[in-house]
Design a protein around this motif. Structure first.
Motif, PDB file in Angstrom:
ATOM      1  N   GLY A   1      36.370 -20.854  46.215  1.00 11.47           N
ATOM      2  CA  GLY A   1      37.475 -21.800  46.254  1.00 11.47           C
ATOM      3  C   GLY A   1      37.837 -22.165  47.675  1.00 11.47           C
ATOM      4  N   ASN A   2      38.987 -21.727  48.151  1.00 12.04           N
ATOM      5  CA  ASN A   2      39.423 -22.101  49.493  1.00 12.04           C
ATOM      6  C   ASN A   2      40.261 -20.977  50.096  1.00 12.04           C
ATOM      7  OD1 ASN A   2      42.332 -22.506  48.714  1.00 12.04           O
ATOM      8  ND2 ASN A   2      41.426 -24.142  47.471  1.00 12.04           N
ATOM      9  N   PHE A   3      40.625 -21.166  51.357  1.00  9.71           N
ATOM     10  CA  PHE A   3      41.451 -20.193  52.083  1.00  9.71           C
ATOM     11  C   PHE A   3      42.809 -20.790  52.430  1.00  9.71           C
ATOM     12  CE2 PHE A   3      36.985 -19.227  53.013  1.00  9.71           C
ATOM     13  CZ  PHE A   3      36.928 -17.913  52.612  1.00  9.71           C
ATOM     14  N   ASN A   4      43.272 -21.709  51.597  1.00  4.60           N
ATOM     15  CA  ASN A   4      44.528 -22.400  51.895  1.00  4.60           C
ATOM     16  C   ASN A   4      45.711 -21.440  51.976  1.00  4.60           C
ATOM     17  OD1 ASN A   4      43.033 -24.713  51.833  1.00  4.60           O
ATOM     18  ND2 ASN A   4      43.783 -25.444  49.865  1.00  4.60           N
ATOM     19  N   ARG A   5      45.763 -20.468  51.093  1.00  3.35           N
ATOM     20  CA  ARG A   5      46.877 -19.513  51.097  1.00  3.35           C
ATOM     21  C   ARG A   5      46.941 -18.767  52.427  1.00  3.35           C
ATOM     22  NH1 ARG A   5      49.533 -16.908  47.313  1.00  3.35           N
ATOM     23  NH2 ARG A   5      48.951 -14.935  48.313  1.00  3.35           N
ATOM     24  N   GLU A   6      45.807 -18.290  52.871  1.00  2.56           N
ATOM     25  CA  GLU A   6      45.777 -17.530  54.116  1.00  2.56           C
ATOM     26  C   GLU A   6      46.095 -18.416  55.321  1.00  2.56           C
ATOM     27  OE1 GLU A   6      42.301 -14.944  54.444  1.00  2.56           O
ATOM     28  OE2 GLU A   6      42.046 -15.198  52.288  1.00  2.56           O
ATOM     29  N   GLN A   7      45.610 -19.666  55.316  1.00  2.47           N
ATOM     30  CA  GLN A   7      45.897 -20.572  56.425  1.00  2.47           C
ATOM     31  C   GLN A   7      47.373 -20.951  56.467  1.00  2.47           C
ATOM     32  OE1 GLN A   7      43.812 -20.665  58.687  1.00  2.47           O
ATOM     33  NE2 GLN A   7      42.140 -22.102  58.409  1.00  2.47           N
ATOM     34  N   MET A   8      48.044 -20.864  55.333  1.00  6.82           N
ATOM     35  CA  MET A   8      49.481 -21.132  55.280  1.00  6.82           C
ATOM     36  C   MET A   8      50.312 -19.920  55.657  1.00  6.82           C
ATOM     37  SD  MET A   8      50.232 -24.299  54.468  1.00  6.82           S
ATOM     38  CE  MET A   8      51.869 -24.263  53.742  1.00  6.82           C
ATOM     39  N   GLY A   9      49.646 -18.784  55.873  1.00  9.04           N
ATOM     40  CA  GLY A   9      50.361 -17.587  56.305  1.00  9.04           C
ATOM     41  C   GLY A   9      50.601 -16.575  55.215  1.00  9.04           C
ATOM     42  N   ASN A  10      50.149 -16.820  53.998  1.00  4.21           N
ATOM     43  CA  ASN A  10      50.322 -15.850  52.914  1.00  4.21           C
ATOM     44  C   ASN A  10      49.291 -14.733  53.058  1.00  4.21           C
ATOM     45  OD1 ASN A  10      52.386 -17.373  51.611  1.00  4.21           O
ATOM     46  ND2 ASN A  10      50.818 -18.738  50.803  1.00  4.21           N
ATOM     47  N   PRO A  11      49.659 -13.506  52.665  1.00  5.73           N
ATOM     48  CA  PRO A  11      48.715 -12.390  52.807  1.00  5.73           C
ATOM     49  C   PRO A  11      47.514 -12.552  51.891  1.00  5.73           C
ATOM     50  CG  PRO A  11      50.665 -11.705  51.574  1.00  5.73           C
ATOM     51  CD  PRO A  11      50.952 -13.073  52.106  1.00  5.73           C
ATOM     52  N   LYS A  12      46.394 -12.001  52.336  1.00  4.40           N
ATOM     53  CA  LYS A  12      45.166 -12.064  51.559  1.00  4.40           C
ATOM     54  C   LYS A  12      45.313 -11.225  50.291  1.00  4.40           C
ATOM     55  CE  LYS A  12      40.291 -10.764  51.772  1.00  4.40           C
ATOM     56  NZ  LYS A  12      39.237 -10.091  52.562  1.00  4.40           N
ATOM     57  N   VAL A  13      44.817 -11.762  49.174  1.00  6.69           N
ATOM     58  CA  VAL A  13      44.866 -11.052  47.904  1.00  6.69           C
ATOM     59  C   VAL A  13      43.718 -10.045  47.874  1.00  6.69           C
ATOM     60  CG1 VAL A  13      44.743 -11.258  45.409  1.00  6.69           C
ATOM     61  CG2 VAL A  13      45.888 -13.037  46.752  1.00  6.69           C
ATOM     62  N   LYS A  14      44.037  -8.790  47.619  1.00 10.77           N
ATOM     63  CA  LYS A  14      43.030  -7.739  47.606  1.00 10.77           C
ATOM     64  C   LYS A  14      42.128  -7.878  46.383  1.00 10.77           C
ATOM     65  CE  LYS A  14      42.505  -2.712  48.006  1.00 10.77           C
ATOM     66  NZ  LYS A  14      43.214  -1.409  48.067  1.00 10.77           N
ATOM     67  N   GLU A  15      40.798  -7.680  46.635  1.00 12.23           N
ATOM     68  CA  GLU A  15      39.843  -7.770  45.533  1.00 12.23           C
ATOM     69  C   GLU A  15      40.037  -6.617  44.557  1.00 12.23           C
ATOM     70  OE1 GLU A  15      39.008  -8.227  48.644  1.00 12.23           O
ATOM     71  OE2 GLU A  15      37.902 -10.114  48.810  1.00 12.23           O
ATOM     72  N   SER A  16      39.881  -6.919  43.270  1.00 13.60           N
ATOM     73  CA  SER A  16      39.951  -5.906  42.223  1.00 13.60           C
ATOM     74  C   SER A  16      38.917  -6.241  41.157  1.00 13.60           C
ATOM     75  CB  SER A  16      41.357  -5.860  41.602  1.00 13.60           C
ATOM     76  OG  SER A  16      41.644  -7.077  40.931  1.00 13.60           O
ATOM     77  N   PHE A  17      38.752  -5.327  40.217  1.00 12.64           N
ATOM     78  CA  PHE A  17      37.779  -5.556  39.146  1.00 12.64           C
ATOM     79  C   PHE A  17      38.162  -6.773  38.309  1.00 12.64           C
ATOM     80  CE2 PHE A  17      36.452  -4.750  34.696  1.00 12.64           C
ATOM     81  CZ  PHE A  17      35.079  -4.848  34.883  1.00 12.64           C
ATOM     82  N   LEU A  18      39.442  -6.882  37.964  1.00 10.56           N
ATOM     83  CA  LEU A  18      39.894  -8.003  37.146  1.00 10.56           C
ATOM     84  C   LEU A  18      39.760  -9.327  37.892  1.00 10.56           C
ATOM     85  CD1 LEU A  18      43.071  -6.510  35.400  1.00 10.56           C
ATOM     86  CD2 LEU A  18      40.790  -6.902  34.409  1.00 10.56           C
ATOM     87  N   SER A  19      40.087  -9.312  39.196  1.00 10.09           N
ATOM     88  CA  SER A  19      39.949 -10.554  39.968  1.00 10.09           C
ATOM     89  C   SER A  19      38.486 -10.953  40.106  1.00 10.09           C
ATOM     90  CB  SER A  19      40.577 -10.384  41.357  1.00 10.09           C
ATOM     91  OG  SER A  19      39.873  -9.426  42.123  1.00 10.09           O
ATOM     92  N   ALA A  20      37.596  -9.957  40.199  1.00 10.36           N
ATOM     93  CA  ALA A  20      36.164 -10.247  40.273  1.00 10.36           C
ATOM     94  C   ALA A  20      35.684 -10.882  38.968  1.00 10.36           C
ATOM     95  CB  ALA A  20      35.372  -8.978  40.582  1.00 10.36           C
ATOM     96  N   ILE A  21      36.125 -10.328  37.830  1.00 12.60           N
ATOM     97  CA  ILE A  21      35.737 -10.891  36.534  1.00 12.60           C
ATOM     98  C   ILE A  21      36.263 -12.319  36.383  1.00 12.60           C
ATOM     99  CG2 ILE A  21      36.039 -10.686  34.048  1.00 12.60           C
ATOM    100  CD1 ILE A  21      34.083  -8.696  35.185  1.00 12.60           C
ATOM    101  N   HIS A  22      37.523 -12.511  36.770  1.00 12.38           N
ATOM    102  CA  HIS A  22      38.109 -13.856  36.687  1.00 12.38           C
ATOM    103  C   HIS A  22      37.362 -14.826  37.594  1.00 12.38           C
ATOM    104  CE1 HIS A  22      41.020 -17.032  37.874  1.00 12.38           C
ATOM    105  NE2 HIS A  22      41.305 -17.009  36.575  1.00 12.38           N
ATOM    106  N   GLY A  23      36.982 -14.344  38.790  1.00 13.03           N
ATOM    107  CA  GLY A  23      36.239 -15.189  39.715  1.00 13.03           C
ATOM    108  C   GLY A  23      34.878 -15.579  39.167  1.00 13.03           C
ATOM    109  N   VAL A  24      34.179 -14.618  38.560  1.00  9.92           N
ATOM    110  CA  VAL A  24      32.865 -14.905  37.973  1.00  9.92           C
ATOM    111  C   VAL A  24      32.996 -15.913  36.833  1.00  9.92           C
ATOM    112  CG1 VAL A  24      30.955 -13.915  36.648  1.00  9.92           C
ATOM    113  CG2 VAL A  24      31.853 -12.691  38.648  1.00  9.92           C
ATOM    114  N   TYR A  25      34.008 -15.732  35.990  1.00 15.13           N
ATOM    115  CA  TYR A  25      34.236 -16.651  34.863  1.00 15.13           C
ATOM    116  C   TYR A  25      34.509 -18.068  35.376  1.00 15.13           C
ATOM    117  CZ  TYR A  25      36.564 -18.846  30.881  1.00 15.13           C
ATOM    118  OH  TYR A  25      36.933 -19.714  29.878  1.00 15.13           O
ATOM    119  N   LYS A  26      35.311 -18.163  36.428  1.00 16.37           N
ATOM    120  CA  LYS A  26      35.649 -19.475  36.988  1.00 16.37           C
ATOM    121  C   LYS A  26      34.413 -20.136  37.592  1.00 16.37           C
ATOM    122  CE  LYS A  26      38.751 -21.673  40.334  1.00 16.37           C
ATOM    123  NZ  LYS A  26      39.783 -21.435  41.385  1.00 16.37           N
ATOM    124  N   VAL A  27      33.592 -19.332  38.262  1.00 12.99           N
ATOM    125  CA  VAL A  27      32.386 -19.869  38.893  1.00 12.99           C
ATOM    126  C   VAL A  27      31.422 -20.402  37.848  1.00 12.99           C
ATOM    127  CG1 VAL A  27      30.285 -19.174  40.108  1.00 12.99           C
ATOM    128  CG2 VAL A  27      32.510 -18.568  41.037  1.00 12.99           C
TER     129      VAL A  27
END
Length: 855
Positions: free
Chosen positions: A387-413
């Motif tokens: 996707g993008n790094f817009n959140r981080e460029q706006m100053g928001n903290p990076k979201v830590k990778e997790s198993f659920l986020s990895a699964i969601h990312g794979v599904y989205k891809v």
């Protein structure tokens, strides 16, 4: 038959051949390798489809009259292979640093070799191959390699002298007085020994041939669902393949753009039967299932932060990491790590980190390995999977990778369309040759070509102060390692291909920020594409510009590029366009409008930034022209034909700008001269007549050109100090014609957002005039100020408030000794303004220096 009839037949067949040549050229751009018979069959059938008819007696008569000419007109042109030479061949070794390596694996046929799409299975015969082509293809490739067992590696590393010494040192530092408390030391020793085993067991890779083969099959089946193709240049891969057949480790150093990078390079090497490397991966990826897969594909996990506490080194972890890499190299295994560290948030290459590279150099210095081949890699995505790094460029903290986020990312891809990926492998070069040629006052040794033992002149020096626990700490060797890292980044960037989304985003942010019609954008798109190729860089697309622009805008999405339906007003518009307009399809009069609002502008800028590296020095010169002339070229246009500037002042100002942006770009390799590339850029602008040399007597154009050429050769040639003569300053004319002003404005706009970021950061230094601030707090205040300017409409470029760039400005000011950092009593990192800059006059001078470049 009379001659009139003969001319008619000739013209018909000429039209056929010209149409055929256009398609053959297009196929060659894609790397198509059809033979002449198949091309001839296609040529004939295509002629039938176009309903071009000829009489048999006319055909026979023509053959008898002019057989050679008609043979040429009726046979498919044999230009497919030759046209591939027009594709720039990127990634050659440096002629100054590694001239021997430059010819070691290179073949003269390499530039003419085709591109290969690794998602397409080569055709084969047989029932099973036709029914199950992917399974048959992978099953038929019974290539496997020997990888050291993880248990053996763990034992060897733990028993090494460096690790044992680190365990003892950590135990002693934990016990205040060993003599008065002897019972505590063995307990501390056991504690750190157990921790060493745990750290190593969670770090070590365990490569599996079976999983690599399964992954090869799986990726062939899955990647094609969301990626159109994975393209590599077969000429580049032929060089890497030759290097892999030597009994020497390969060090793969790719730039980092996506989490797919890890698997992608292993997959490509597997397709070419090259041993998979051990890949350094961040421990944030060591999550269930995904971490297990990475480990068995070669990933070994390292911490992002080596030390638990700032200012207190973790000796055990550093020693384990160092010795693990040494053990891998000792077993003649290849390594892969991302020399930038993390993924780029801006799309530009990050400044390299030399820690892991210093371990490889140390392995050569202490004789663990006889040599290593360095392979820089450039990776280009049409669309980033994460996707993008817009959140981080706006100053928001990076979201830590997790198993659920990895699964969601794979599904989205899996549900998306991400275009093509182009991976460029630079020519492998010898680490031994580079280190020997990089030594000051030392001639290049040629013992690469002989079988005798080597005797490196640089030696390891024992110390505990290195980044990763390595023993290399001598200042001259640190400089060599930094130069090597810079060279790798420079080579990797210039091996990258420019993708369709890169070029469209670039044009929308530099020339068409207010939007433009597809026809207008397509015209500029084609022009810039030709300029990119003329600069020796390749593009990852082919076809008509209008079709590519529509395709790229679709990939970028409506949130980045919106489309406004246009009306057909031109009577000469084609029937096809009119039909598309009626059916709701895209036409040349449709408007494409970039989204320049926060935060989407950051993503568009991400795709645009890789193109800047192609025109970087011309952009520097164009920006320096405005700074030297102190005029707005757009305003001056129409009032004067040209303005005059001093050549010396222009070169000096361009040098200042490179110094300002030194942490944004790698302008030159360490063996290069900044003065030389500035003069080269001046020459390119002179050849396009934007810059002209002013002569007292300019009546003779040839004399003027000769004088300029003589001065250019004189300024770029090597001379002894005794022979050096001071040349008088020269005056340059800057053309203010509409065409040339537009070109200069276009070049200036490439660096405009960065310069505005640095100017904003310089203005904010006043916050530190009377107090010191924690680094996190100061960075937050700086970001808020930059965003507020954008929201109020005061900024010329919304992307100037990107957090990544603002952090880089702080790094520059520390390097310039404008700022200083220290840790307070609570171990908090503080920023303070240097005493010399607490004077308002000195601070204003710094702001004015940067403001000179601001448009």
């Amino acid at each position: 038959m009379d001659m009139t009839r003969l001319e008619e037949v000739y013209k018909k067949w000429e039209q056929r051949s010209l149409c055929g040549w256009g398609e053959v050229s297009k196929s060659a751009e894609h790397g198509d390798n059809k033979d002449n018979n198949r091309l001839s069959q296609w040529h004939t059938s295509n002629a039938k489809n176009r309903k071009v008819k000829t009489r048999s007696h006319s055909w026979n008569f023509t053959l008898e009259l002019i057989p050679d000419l008609v043979s040429f007109k009726t046979t498919a042109p044999v230009y497919a292979d030759q046209s591939r030479v027009l594709r720039p061949f990127m990634g050659r070794c440096c002629t100054k640093c590694v001239p021997i390596s430059r010819g070691m694996f290179y073949d003269n046929d390499a530039p003419s070799m085709r591109l290969r799409d690794l998602l397409k299975v080569p055709p084969s015969s047989g029932f099973i191959s036709r029914r199950f082509p992917v399974v048959a293809y992978e099953y038929g490739r019974k290539h496997s390699f020997n990888y050291p067992p993880s248990e053996k590696v763990i034992t060897s590393v733990l028993n090494s002298d460096r690790v044992q010494a680190a365990i003892q040192k950590s135990a002693m530092s934990e016990v205040d007085d060993v003599e008065s408390q002897p019972e505590k030391y063995p307990m501390a020793l056991q504690k750190h020994a157990s921790r060493a085993y745990y750290l190593l067991s969670t770090m070590v890779a365990s490569i599996s041939n079976k999983l690599i083969a399964f992954t090869g099959w799986f990726l062939l089946r899955v990647l094609c669902n969301f990626i159109s193709g994975i393209q590599v240049h077969t000429g580049q891969m032929a060089m890497v393949k030759q290097a892999s057949e030597k009994d020497i480790p390969l060090i793969f150093l790719p730039i980092h753009r996506s989490h797919l990078d890890y698997i992608l390079i292993t997959y490509i090497l597997h397709q070419y039967d090259i041993k998979s490397p051990h890949v350094a991966a961040g421990d944030n990826l060591n999550i269930p299932i995904f971490g297990w897969i990475l480990r068995h594909l070669g990933g070994f996990f390292i911490k992002r932060k080596l030390d638990k506490e700032d200012g207190k080194k973790d000796w055990v972890y550093r020693a384990i990491l160092h010795n693990y890499m040494l053990e891998v190299l000792k077993q003649n295994q290849s390594l892969e790590f991302f020399i930038e560290g993390g993924r780029s948030r801006s799309g530009k290459a990050l400044m390299p980190k030399g820690g892991l590279l210093s371990v490889v150099v140390d392995a050569y210095m202490d004789g663990t390995i006889s040599d290593a081949y360095i392979v820089p890699i450039g990776i280009s995505y049409e669309k980033i999977l994460e996707g993008n790094f817009n959140r981080e460029q706006m100053g928001n903290p990076k979201v830590k990778e997790s198993f659920l986020s990895a699964i969601h990312g794979v599904y989205k891809v899996l549900r998306g369309d991400y275009g093509t990926v182009r991976v460029g492998f630079a020519e492998p070069f010898s680490l031994q040759e580079y280190l020997q040629s990089a030594q000051p006052y030392s001639p290049l040794s040629s013992d690469l070509t002989c079988n005798g033992p080597r005797s490196p002149k640089m030696k390891s020096v024992g110390s505990d102060n290195s980044i990763y626990g390595t023993d290399i700490v001598r200042d001259d060797l640190r400089t060599v390692i930094k130069g090597l890292a810079d060279h790798v980044i420079y080579d990797a960037v210039h091996t990258q291909s420019i993708m369709s989304t890169n070029l469209l985003s670039f044009l929308l942010l530099t020339k068409f920020r207010q939007g433009a019609t597809i026809d207008t954008i397509s015209e500029s798109f084609e022009s810039v594409r030709q300029q990119i190729i003329a600069h020796g860089r390749d593009v990852g697309f082919s076809g008509k510009a209008a079709a590519i622009v529509n395709y790229a805008s679709h990939l970028l999405g409506d949130n980045l590029v919106s489309r406004r339906k246009g009306k057909i007003t031109d009577k000469a518009v084609s029937d096809a366009d009119e039909k598309e307009c009626v059916m709701g399809g895209p036409t040349g009069n449709d408007m494409l409008i970039p989204n320049t609002c926060l935060p989407d502008i950051f993503e568009l800028s991400y795709y645009s930034n890789p193109v800047i590296s192609v025109f970087l020095m011309e952009a520097v010169i164009a920006t320096a022209i405005s700074a030297v002339s102190e005029h707005n070229l757009q305003i001056q246009h129409g009032h004067e034909d040209y303005i005059t500037v001093s050549r010396d002042a222009l070169v000096h100002k361009a040098t200042e700008l490179c110094d300002l942006l030194q942490f944004e770009f790698t302008f030159i390799p360490p063996c290069g001269s900044l003065q030389t590339i500035i003069i080269d850029a001046l020459e390119r602008l002179t050849s396009s007549e934007i810059i002209q040399h002013e002569e007292p007597n300019s009546t003779c154009l040839n004399s003027q050109e000769k004088s300029w050429a003589d001065r250019l050769v004189s300024s770029t040639s090597w001379k002894d100090e005794d022979d050096e003569q001071i040349q008088p300053d020269q005056l340059l004319r800057i053309s203010l014609s509409a065409e040339h002003v537009d070109k200069l404005t276009f070049l200036q706009s490439m660096l405009g957002p960065l310069i505005e970021s640095y100017w904003i950061a310089a203005c904010n230094l006043i916050r530190l005039m009377d107090r010191d601030l924690p680094e996190a707090e100061y960075t937050s205040k700086l970001l808020c100020f930059a965003k507020e300017r954008v929201y109020k409409g005061l900024s010329s470029y919304a992307e100037s408030c990107a957090l990544e760039t603002l952090k880089t400005t702080i790094r520059l000011f520390i390097h310039w000794k404008v700022l200083d950092v220290y840790h307070d009593a609570a171990n908090k990192k503080m920023i303070q303004l240097k005493e010399s800059y607490r004077e308002e006059e000195k601070l204003n001078a710094l702001i004015d220096k940067i403001e000179d470049f601001k448009l």
